[in-house]
Scaffold this motif. Structure first.
Motif, PDB file in Angstrom:
ATOM      1  N   HIS B  36       6.783  35.726 -10.465  1.00 44.45           N
ATOM      2  CA  HIS B  36       6.977  35.487 -11.895  1.00 44.45           C
ATOM      3  C   HIS B  36       5.706  35.007 -12.585  1.00 44.45           C
ATOM      4  O   HIS B  36       5.611  35.028 -13.817  1.00 44.45           O
ATOM      5  N   ILE B  38       2.715  36.332 -11.889  1.00 46.31           N
ATOM      6  CA  ILE B  38       1.716  37.404 -11.868  1.00 46.31           C
ATOM      7  C   ILE B  38       1.288  37.786 -13.276  1.00 46.31           C
ATOM      8  O   ILE B  38       0.106  37.787 -13.599  1.00 46.31           O
ATOM      9  N   ASP B  39       2.266  38.074 -14.125  1.00 45.10           N
ATOM     10  CA  ASP B  39       1.965  38.587 -15.452  1.00 45.10           C
ATOM     11  C   ASP B  39       1.367  37.535 -16.363  1.00 45.10           C
ATOM     12  O   ASP B  39       0.367  37.758 -17.016  1.00 45.10           O
ATOM     13  N   GLU B  40       2.028  36.362 -16.393  1.00 44.86           N
ATOM     14  CA  GLU B  40       1.534  35.344 -17.313  1.00 44.86           C
ATOM     15  C   GLU B  40       1.996  33.969 -16.882  1.00 44.86           C
ATOM     16  O   GLU B  40       2.945  33.825 -16.128  1.00 44.86           O
ATOM     17  N   ARG B  87       0.071  28.513 -13.719  1.00 44.95           N
ATOM     18  CA  ARG B  87      -0.541  29.838 -13.673  1.00 44.95           C
ATOM     19  C   ARG B  87      -1.241  30.007 -12.326  1.00 44.95           C
ATOM     20  O   ARG B  87      -1.557  29.035 -11.652  1.00 44.95           O
ATOM     21  N   GLU B  93      -4.632  34.691  -7.253  1.00 45.64           N
ATOM     22  CA  GLU B  93      -4.568  36.102  -7.640  1.00 45.64           C
ATOM     23  C   GLU B  93      -4.884  37.042  -6.486  1.00 45.64           C
ATOM     24  O   GLU B  93      -4.513  38.222  -6.517  1.00 45.64           O
ATOM     25  N   HIS B 100       3.037  42.388  -4.846  1.00 40.24           N
ATOM     26  CA  HIS B 100       3.408  43.711  -5.343  1.00 40.24           C
ATOM     27  C   HIS B 100       4.045  44.560  -4.250  1.00 40.24           C
ATOM     28  O   HIS B 100       5.063  45.213  -4.453  1.00 40.24           O
TER      29      HIS B 100
END
Lengths: 125, 125
Positions: B36, B38-40, B87, B93, B100
């Motif tokens: 959750h 990953i995107d923001e 984050r 990252e 994924h």
DNA sequence: CGGTATCCGCGAGGATACTG
DNA sequence: CAGTATCCTCGCGGATACCG
């Protein structure tokens, strides 16, 4: 189950696709077992030797769960002394890309982890 | 540590590189949290809502471990009512490809798991 | 060799209540 | 809103012993 799948593709009682995956490979030794089965089938005591930390009991339990989930196949040769071989099923082989990714990440960053943990442990003093 | 790394690239006290990885993301909710993020970035209660099964306590604990391992960053805005955002760090990252892959696998095969488990549960009767 | 069976401790993880 | 604090349970997982 009338909700329209909030944000992930909800299936099989999981709220999120990665939840299903971690449920399969998240056991303490499962990913390590799978790692060793990628190349070729292995006998029980072979796996034991390859995974220093695991106990006989835990290895059995984790293998049984992987078998139940259709990830590994257990081949029993009827002979004395007994011989049992474990190998990935076709379904189990679909996990190989994940294991490879995990292996690559581990090789690249395993050292950084101990580092980060030591740092935060030191700060606690 | 004089042994010449049996077969995997042994580092940081792990016998196998995937062991290190599962140690980081193997927690019951960690991979879902990372998914959750990953995107923001997300706020605490946002994550709670996105992860139906998690309790407040567990979410806190898992986030603290991810923070300790340098995977997520915790940004505290000094205001009332409080506001905290989580984050991924740059290090965190590097895990995205794994997440994924886990997401893709879960979406493809989550259904098969319930199936396999129901089958083996039925056989037990 | 490849397992079960049994006992048990410990910590992951849930429920609930309270707080800055 | 974003957490601690406390209590409690359950089952993961270790140790040991035995079996086909």
């Amino acid at each position: 189950m009338e909700k329209h799948a909030a944000d992930c593709g909800t299936q099989g009682g999981y709220s999120c696709p990665v939840e299903a995956t971690i449920d399969i490979i998240g056991g303490k030794w499962k990913s390590v077992i799978l790692f060793h089965l990628i190349d070729e089938k292995k006998r029980f005591n072979e796996l034991r030797r390859l995974i220093p930390g695991v106990t006989q009991r835990m290895l059995t339990l984790q293998l049984r769960e992987l078998e139940r989930d259709g990830i590994v196949h257990r081949e029993i040769y009827k002979q004395v002394p007994p011989k049992v071989e474990y190998r990935l099923t076709a379904f189990g082989e679909t996990l190989i890309p994940i294991i490879h990714q995990m292996m690559n990440w581990g090789m690249s960053y395993a050292a950084k982890i101990s580092e980060a943990r030591n740092r935060s442990a030191a700060e606690k003093l």
